[in-house]
Design an enzyme around this catalytic site. Structure first.
Site, PDB file in Angstrom:
ATOM      1  N   ASP A   1     -11.172 -27.126   9.209  1.00 56.75           N
ATOM      2  CA  ASP A   1     -11.386 -25.718   9.585  1.00 56.75           C
ATOM      3  C   ASP A   1     -10.203 -24.828   9.198  1.00 56.75           C
ATOM      4  O   ASP A   1     -10.208 -23.634   9.474  1.00 56.75           O
ATOM      5  CB  ASP A   1     -11.656 -25.615  11.095  1.00 56.75           C
ATOM      6  N   GLY A   2      -9.179 -25.412   8.591  1.00 56.70           N
ATOM      7  CA  GLY A   2      -8.039 -24.603   8.152  1.00 56.70           C
ATOM      8  C   GLY A   2      -6.811 -24.735   9.039  1.00 56.70           C
ATOM      9  O   GLY A   2      -5.717 -24.315   8.661  1.00 56.70           O
TER      10      GLY A   2
ATOM     11  N   ARG B   1       5.202  -3.796   5.363  1.00 53.26           N
ATOM     12  CA  ARG B   1       4.816  -2.388   5.199  1.00 53.26           C
ATOM     13  C   ARG B   1       4.233  -1.809   6.484  1.00 53.26           C
ATOM     14  O   ARG B   1       4.082  -0.620   6.631  1.00 53.26           O
ATOM     15  CB  ARG B   1       3.816  -2.244   4.042  1.00 53.26           C
ATOM     16  N   GLN B   2       3.919  -2.703   7.436  1.00 55.76           N
ATOM     17  CA  GLN B   2       3.382  -2.214   8.712  1.00 55.76           C
ATOM     18  C   GLN B   2       4.491  -2.225   9.767  1.00 55.76           C
ATOM     19  O   GLN B   2       4.410  -2.925  10.766  1.00 55.76           O
ATOM     20  CB  GLN B   2       2.203  -3.074   9.134  1.00 55.76           C
TER      21      GLN B   2
ATOM     22  N   HIS C   1      11.321  -4.104   2.902  1.00 57.14           N
ATOM     23  CA  HIS C   1      10.641  -2.829   2.630  1.00 57.14           C
ATOM     24  C   HIS C   1      11.409  -1.670   3.271  1.00 57.14           C
ATOM     25  O   HIS C   1      11.560  -0.616   2.680  1.00 57.14           O
ATOM     26  CB  HIS C   1       9.214  -2.904   3.165  1.00 57.14           C
TER      27      HIS C   1
ATOM     28  N   LYS D   1       5.275  11.178  -3.401  1.00 53.84           N
ATOM     29  CA  LYS D   1       4.047  10.365  -3.456  1.00 53.84           C
ATOM     30  C   LYS D   1       3.225  10.569  -2.189  1.00 53.84           C
ATOM     31  O   LYS D   1       3.793  10.751  -1.118  1.00 53.84           O
ATOM     32  CB  LYS D   1       4.442   8.884  -3.593  1.00 53.84           C
TER      33      LYS D   1
ATOM     34  N   ARG E   1       0.159   8.954   0.251  1.00 52.35           N
ATOM     35  CA  ARG E   1      -0.741   7.844   0.581  1.00 52.35           C
ATOM     36  C   ARG E   1      -1.708   8.318   1.633  1.00 52.35           C
ATOM     37  O   ARG E   1      -1.444   9.311   2.302  1.00 52.35           O
ATOM     38  CB  ARG E   1       0.058   6.672   1.150  1.00 52.35           C
TER      39      ARG E   1
ATOM     40  N   ASP F   1      11.792  -0.086  -7.691  1.00 56.86           N
ATOM     41  CA  ASP F   1      11.027  -0.124  -6.439  1.00 56.86           C
ATOM     42  C   ASP F   1      11.254  -1.469  -5.751  1.00 56.86           C
ATOM     43  O   ASP F   1      11.794  -2.394  -6.348  1.00 56.86           O
ATOM     44  CB  ASP F   1       9.534   0.083  -6.737  1.00 56.86           C
TER      45      ASP F   1
ATOM     46  N   GLY G   1      -0.571   0.353  -8.147  1.00 56.82           N
ATOM     47  CA  GLY G   1      -0.946   1.773  -8.093  1.00 56.82           C
ATOM     48  C   GLY G   1       0.255   2.713  -8.176  1.00 56.82           C
ATOM     49  O   GLY G   1       0.218   3.724  -8.889  1.00 56.82           O
TER      50      GLY G   1
HETATM   51  C1  R5P Z   1       6.102   1.972  -0.954  1.00 57.06           C
HETATM   52  O1  R5P Z   1       5.033   2.101  -0.445  1.00 57.06           O
HETATM   53  C2  R5P Z   1       6.644   0.761  -1.588  1.00 57.06           C
HETATM   54  O2  R5P Z   1       8.008   0.985  -1.801  1.00 57.06           O
HETATM   55  C3  R5P Z   1       5.987   0.383  -2.918  1.00 57.06           C
HETATM   56  O3  R5P Z   1       6.038   1.486  -3.768  1.00 57.06           O
HETATM   57  C4  R5P Z   1       4.574  -0.034  -2.726  1.00 57.06           C
HETATM   58  O4  R5P Z   1       4.452  -0.949  -1.692  1.00 57.06           O
HETATM   59  C5  R5P Z   1       3.986  -0.594  -3.993  1.00 57.06           C
HETATM   60  O5  R5P Z   1       2.665  -0.898  -3.760  1.00 57.06           O
HETATM   61  P1  R5P Z   1       1.543  -0.707  -4.857  1.00 57.06           P
HETATM   62  O6  R5P Z   1       1.978  -1.470  -6.064  1.00 57.06           O
HETATM   63  O7  R5P Z   1       0.321  -1.271  -4.219  1.00 57.06           O
HETATM   64  O8  R5P Z   1       1.395   0.751  -5.116  1.00 57.06           O
END
Ligand code: R5P
Length: 294
Positions: A23-24, A82-83, A116, A178, A180, A209, A216
């Site tokens: 089952d993992g 990221r969270q 991050h 940017k 989001r 980065d 993206g």
């Molecule tokens: C900001 O959101 C982070 O520094 C990165 O730019 C981001 O996580 C890159 O994610 P993705 O390649 O999905 O745009």
């Protein structure tokens, strides 16, 4: 990468068994006798983060149960980083929760590479260290022998890492505004590059980065830079997360080189899909830091 770090430290990798029930469910067995020993566990918890995090916690707990004196966790790339904040009511701070999981499992100290955001360090009661790739990147950028160039932070958040590199190279820094859809659910990877904070016309550009995940951010940054007359474009990112979609959308033709590190090990496929990809190692950086703790 674990092998490289162990080799540099002149240490062996212990015998550890991991298997799964149908089952993992994960089962862990530390074969090595670790009673009274200081142990180092290295595991990236990005890409398949649930499994990797659980594996790490189980291994740490098994080591402590077997009588290990201390466990230092080395997490070159941290999943869920990221969270680190909530955007709306009803969400949870997942990065803070991950910190608790690690502590409860028995981690005594933890080392990361280019988190991050450094805000994550505050979620730990234990000692938590964030190593930077500034020096590595600055040295690699020097090798490109660019004459007239600027560093670009693809969003304001990435200023945390780009500023260090820009200072080392003593060159100007431009950042991209940017956008989001942080509140929209199901649009986690969506982004838009709106404007540049400075001039890039007729100059070569190095985008720096923390990671390339969906790709993206790089795609939108490159579009905007080209529109504003940038010359050759290079990309430096610490963590090559490279989710499936990345290979399709990366504007390979417009990029001179993509430089990443080995905080996530890449399959051969990545090199086939991205011909101008270069990996530099953080193994020495990690080995040096680990040494400091024993
Ligand atoms: C900001 O959101 C982070 O520094 C990165 O730019 C981001 O996580 C890159 O994610 P993705 O390649 O999905 O745009």
């Amino acid at each position: 990468m674990g092998r490289k770090v162990a080799r540099t430290l002149g240490r062996k990798i212990s015998k550890l068994h991991l298997s799964n029930f149908a089952d993992g469910d994960i089962r862990v067995w530390v074969e090595e006798k670790v009673k009274g020993k200081d142990c180092v566990v290295l595991q990236t918890t990005r890409l398949n983060p649930n499994n990797r995090l659980m594996e790490l916690c189980l291994v740490v707990s098994a080591l402590k149960t077997a009588g290990a004196k201390s466990v230092l966790a080395v997490i070159p790339c941290l999943g869920y980083s990221r969270q680190f904040k909530t955007y709306q009511q009803g969400e949870t701070n997942t990065a803070a929760l991950v910190a608790q999981f690690l502590e409860v499992s028995g981690v005594g100290k933890v080392i990361f590479v280019n988190l991050h955001t450094e805000k994550i360090l505050k979620f730990f009661k234990i000692q938590a260290i964030n190593l930077k790739t500034d020096e590595l990147f600055a040295e690699e950028i020097k090798k490109l022998r660019l004459k007239n160039f600027v560093l670009v932070a693809p969003d304001k958040g990435s200023m945390e890492y780009v500023t260090g590199v820009a200072r080392k190279l003593e060159i100007p820094l431009v950042w991209i505004k940017k956008r989001r859809k942080s509140k929209g659910f199901g649009k986690e990877d969506w982004c838009e590059a709106l404007a540049l904070s400075g001039e890039v016309r007729s100059q070569d550009v190095v985008i720096v980065d923390d990671e390339i995940s969906s790709g993206g951010t790089v795609v939108k940054a490159v579009e905007l830079l080209k529109k504003n007359g940038a010359g050759k474009i290079y990309v430096f990112a610490t963590h090559p997360v490279f989710s499936e979609k990345t290979f399709e959308i990366l504007p390979k033709g417009s990029l001179e080189k993509i430089v990443v590190t080995d905080t996530i090990s890449l399959e051969k496929r990545a090199f086939k899909k991205i011909h101008n990809l270069k990996v530099i190692s953080v193994a020495d950086l990690l080995a040096k830091e680990i040494k400091r703790h024993f």
